[in-house]
Design a protein around this motif. Structure first.
Motif, PDB file in Angstrom:
ATOM      1  N   ALA A  98       0.929  -1.319  -0.049  1.00  7.40           N
ATOM      2  CA  ALA A  98       0.069   0.056   0.041  1.00  7.40           C
ATOM      3  C   ALA A  98       0.805   1.283   0.026  1.00  7.40           C
ATOM      4  N   GLN A  99       1.998   1.204   0.870  1.00  9.43           N
ATOM      5  CA  GLN A  99       2.632   2.487   1.011  1.00  9.43           C
ATOM      6  C   GLN A  99       3.495   2.707  -0.399  1.00  9.43           C
ATOM      7  N   ALA A 100       4.079   1.536  -1.180  1.00 11.95           N
ATOM      8  CA  ALA A 100       4.631   1.669  -2.388  1.00 11.95           C
ATOM      9  C   ALA A 100       3.632   2.141  -3.428  1.00 11.95           C
ATOM     10  N   LEU A 101       2.561   1.653  -3.318  1.00 10.30           N
ATOM     11  CA  LEU A 101       1.356   2.309  -4.470  1.00 10.30           C
ATOM     12  C   LEU A 101       1.040   3.757  -4.203  1.00 10.30           C
ATOM     13  N   GLU A 102       0.979   4.058  -2.943  1.00  8.09           N
ATOM     14  CA  GLU A 102       0.704   5.449  -2.422  1.00  8.09           C
ATOM     15  C   GLU A 102       1.738   6.523  -3.033  1.00  8.09           C
ATOM     16  N   GLN A 103       2.934   5.982  -3.021  1.00  7.61           N
ATOM     17  CA  GLN A 103       4.057   6.849  -3.629  1.00  7.61           C
ATOM     18  C   GLN A 103       4.046   7.078  -4.856  1.00  7.61           C
ATOM     19  N   ARG A 104       3.732   5.835  -5.753  1.00  8.42           N
ATOM     20  CA  ARG A 104       3.506   6.070  -7.361  1.00  8.42           C
ATOM     21  C   ARG A 104       2.230   6.766  -7.562  1.00  8.42           C
ATOM     22  N   CYS A 105       1.163   6.642  -6.876  1.00  4.48           N
ATOM     23  CA  CYS A 105       0.008   7.548  -7.245  1.00  4.48           C
ATOM     24  C   CYS A 105       0.467   9.068  -6.776  1.00  4.48           C
ATOM     25  N   ARG A 106       1.084   9.405  -5.895  1.00  2.67           N
ATOM     26  CA  ARG A 106       1.317  10.810  -5.770  1.00  2.67           C
ATOM     27  C   ARG A 106       2.648  11.265  -6.363  1.00  2.67           C
ATOM     28  N   TRP A 107       3.405  10.423  -6.913  1.00  8.96           N
ATOM     29  CA  TRP A 107       4.497  10.603  -7.838  1.00  8.96           C
ATOM     30  C   TRP A 107       3.692  10.978  -9.087  1.00  8.96           C
ATOM     31  N   LEU A 108       2.804  10.185  -9.490  1.00  2.42           N
ATOM     32  CA  LEU A 108       2.057  10.684 -10.846  1.00  2.42           C
ATOM     33  C   LEU A 108       1.273  11.803 -10.919  1.00  2.42           C
ATOM     34  N   TRP A 109       0.817  12.114  -9.651  1.00  5.35           N
ATOM     35  CA  TRP A 109      -0.149  13.384  -9.431  1.00  5.35           C
ATOM     36  C   TRP A 109       1.010  14.596  -9.462  1.00  5.35           C
ATOM     37  N   GLN A 110       1.834  14.349  -8.675  1.00  6.54           N
ATOM     38  CA  GLN A 110       2.981  15.590  -8.805  1.00  6.54           C
ATOM     39  C   GLN A 110       3.722  15.803 -10.051  1.00  6.54           C
ATOM     40  N   SER A 111       3.635  14.664 -10.970  1.00 10.16           N
ATOM     41  CA  SER A 111       4.307  14.871 -12.581  1.00 10.16           C
ATOM     42  C   SER A 111       3.276  15.045 -13.425  1.00 10.16           C
TER      43      SER A 111
ATOM     44  N   SER B 226     -16.795  18.338 -13.160  1.00  7.45           N
ATOM     45  CA  SER B 226     -16.173  17.973 -11.916  1.00  7.45           C
ATOM     46  C   SER B 226     -16.925  18.395 -10.608  1.00  7.45           C
ATOM     47  N   GLU B 227     -18.020  18.639 -10.889  1.00 11.23           N
ATOM     48  CA  GLU B 227     -19.099  18.754  -9.760  1.00 11.23           C
ATOM     49  C   GLU B 227     -19.795  17.372  -9.466  1.00 11.23           C
ATOM     50  N   ILE B 228     -19.666  16.669 -10.521  1.00  9.46           N
ATOM     51  CA  ILE B 228     -20.337  15.184 -10.453  1.00  9.46           C
ATOM     52  C   ILE B 228     -18.993  14.311 -10.041  1.00  9.46           C
ATOM     53  N   ARG B 229     -17.917  14.466 -10.584  1.00 15.74           N
ATOM     54  CA  ARG B 229     -16.733  13.705 -10.442  1.00 15.74           C
ATOM     55  C   ARG B 229     -15.573  14.335 -10.433  1.00 15.74           C
ATOM     56  N   GLY B 230     -15.003  14.373  -9.466  1.00 13.38           N
ATOM     57  CA  GLY B 230     -13.786  15.090  -9.023  1.00 13.38           C
ATOM     58  C   GLY B 230     -12.226  14.666  -9.427  1.00 13.38           C
ATOM     59  N   ASP B 231     -12.434  13.431  -9.349  1.00  8.70           N
ATOM     60  CA  ASP B 231     -10.951  12.692  -9.163  1.00  8.70           C
ATOM     61  C   ASP B 231     -10.236  12.772 -10.602  1.00  8.70           C
ATOM     62  N   HIS B 232      -8.750  12.782 -10.562  1.00  3.06           N
ATOM     63  CA  HIS B 232      -8.186  12.548 -11.611  1.00  3.06           C
ATOM     64  C   HIS B 232      -7.354  11.101 -11.833  1.00  3.06           C
ATOM     65  N   THR B 233      -7.354  10.543 -12.779  1.00  3.30           N
ATOM     66  CA  THR B 233      -6.750   9.127 -13.147  1.00  3.30           C
ATOM     67  C   THR B 233      -5.844   8.865 -13.945  1.00  3.30           C
ATOM     68  N   ARG B 234      -5.279   7.722 -13.814  1.00  2.00           N
ATOM     69  CA  ARG B 234      -4.639   7.094 -14.998  1.00  2.00           C
ATOM     70  C   ARG B 234      -4.686   5.574 -14.901  1.00  2.00           C
ATOM     71  N   TRP B 235      -4.896   4.832 -16.026  1.00  2.00           N
ATOM     72  CA  TRP B 235      -5.162   3.558 -16.099  1.00  2.00           C
ATOM     73  C   TRP B 235      -3.654   2.873 -15.765  1.00  2.00           C
ATOM     74  N   LEU B 236      -3.584   1.581 -14.977  1.00  2.00           N
ATOM     75  CA  LEU B 236      -2.399   1.198 -14.608  1.00  2.00           C
ATOM     76  C   LEU B 236      -1.580   0.692 -15.736  1.00  2.00           C
ATOM     77  N   GLU B 237      -2.226   0.325 -17.016  1.00  2.00           N
ATOM     78  CA  GLU B 237      -1.581  -0.151 -18.091  1.00  2.00           C
ATOM     79  C   GLU B 237      -0.995   0.961 -18.884  1.00  2.00           C
ATOM     80  N   GLN B 238      -1.117   2.166 -18.249  1.00  2.00           N
ATOM     81  CA  GLN B 238      -0.593   3.424 -19.151  1.00  2.00           C
ATOM     82  C   GLN B 238       0.730   3.885 -18.369  1.00  2.00           C
ATOM     83  N   CYS B 239       0.793   3.344 -17.013  1.00  2.00           N
ATOM     84  CA  CYS B 239       1.738   3.793 -16.297  1.00  2.00           C
ATOM     85  C   CYS B 239       3.277   3.148 -16.351  1.00  2.00           C
ATOM     86  N   PRO B 240       4.461   3.925 -16.157  1.00  2.00           N
ATOM     87  CA  PRO B 240       5.623   3.160 -16.265  1.00  2.00           C
ATOM     88  C   PRO B 240       5.593   1.920 -15.252  1.00  2.00           C
ATOM     89  N   PRO B 241       6.367   0.724 -15.768  1.00  2.00           N
ATOM     90  CA  PRO B 241       6.314  -0.375 -15.120  1.00  2.00           C
ATOM     91  C   PRO B 241       6.720  -0.280 -13.575  1.00  2.00           C
TER      92      PRO B 241
END
Length: 212
Positions: A37-50, A68-83
């Motif tokens: 969970a900690q490693a995945l959190e670091q990846r998610c926040r790194w993607l957000w900051q990038s 955004s008034e209905i859905r406000g999250d920002h996303t990226r599919w895992l398959e699109q992320c660096p390994p």
């Protein structure tokens, strides 16, 4: 391939299966191991900051739109992320859960799709079902929370609208929530801090091979 992260034993998913049979949903604190969970959190926040996470849309195909008034999250599919080893370990965990669900419930789950989701402060997601109206393939929803040091006063609960009550789930790091995609209405309440998760869906085999 051996994972560098220790994953739950198959028996750990028995309670999830039982919950889905009895009530259609399951909340599992600590099912996602803390180091993962900690490693995945670091990846998610790194993607957000990038600036690698993009505003999520509602609808599908030509009907997709960002409101955004209905859905406000920002996303990226895992398959699109660096390994990354943590992402591979998470997919391995999800596949073990998929096999357990198929073995016990005969759901015909064939694939898994998932994305990082980060909600900026003040954003949420209004009440909805996860299954698209024009496609029955999304069958089981899996949400995994990645928020270390989270406290209830920050908000950001997942609210499940159940037949006889509403249930608020704190987005605590390591908690996994599993529910039937076509049955459980739910929403994400606004939070006072950035709120991170992995949200995904097990998809069943289509009856018609042209269906998607």
């Amino acid at each position: 391939m051996m994972s560098e992260f220790r994953l739950p034993e198959t028996a750990a998913f028995d309670a999830v299966v039982d919950d889905l049979v009895q009530r259609g949903w399951s909340v599992c604190p600590g099912l996602l191991p803390a180091p993962l969970a900690q490693a995945l959190e670091q990846r998610c926040r790194w993607l957000w900051q990038s600036d690698a996470l993009t505003p999520a849309a509602i609808g599908r195909g030509s009907d997709e739109q960002v409101i955004s008034e209905i859905r406000g999250d920002h996303t990226r599919w895992l398959e699109q992320c660096p390994p990354h080893p943590a992402q591979q370990a998470y997919l391995q965990l999800a596949d073990s859960l998929r096999e357990a669900l198929n073995r016990s419930l005969f759901l015909g789950l064939e694939s898994f799709e998932t994305h990082y989701a980060l909600y900026p402060p003040g954003s949420g997601y209004r009440t909805h079902l996860d299954r698209f109206r024009d496609s029955p393939l999304r069958t089981v929803t899996l949400v995994s929370y990645l928020n270390s040091g989270w406290s209830p006063e920050l908000g950001g609960q997942l609210r499940l609208h159940l037949p006889e009550q509403t249930l608020d789930v704190q987005p605590l790091s390591g908690t996994m929530v599993v529910f039937m995609s076509d049955r459980i209405l739910h929403e994400v309440l606004p939070a006072q801090a950035e709120r991170a998760s992995l949200t995904g869906w097990f998809r069943r085999r289509p009856d018609n091979p042209l269906q998607w």
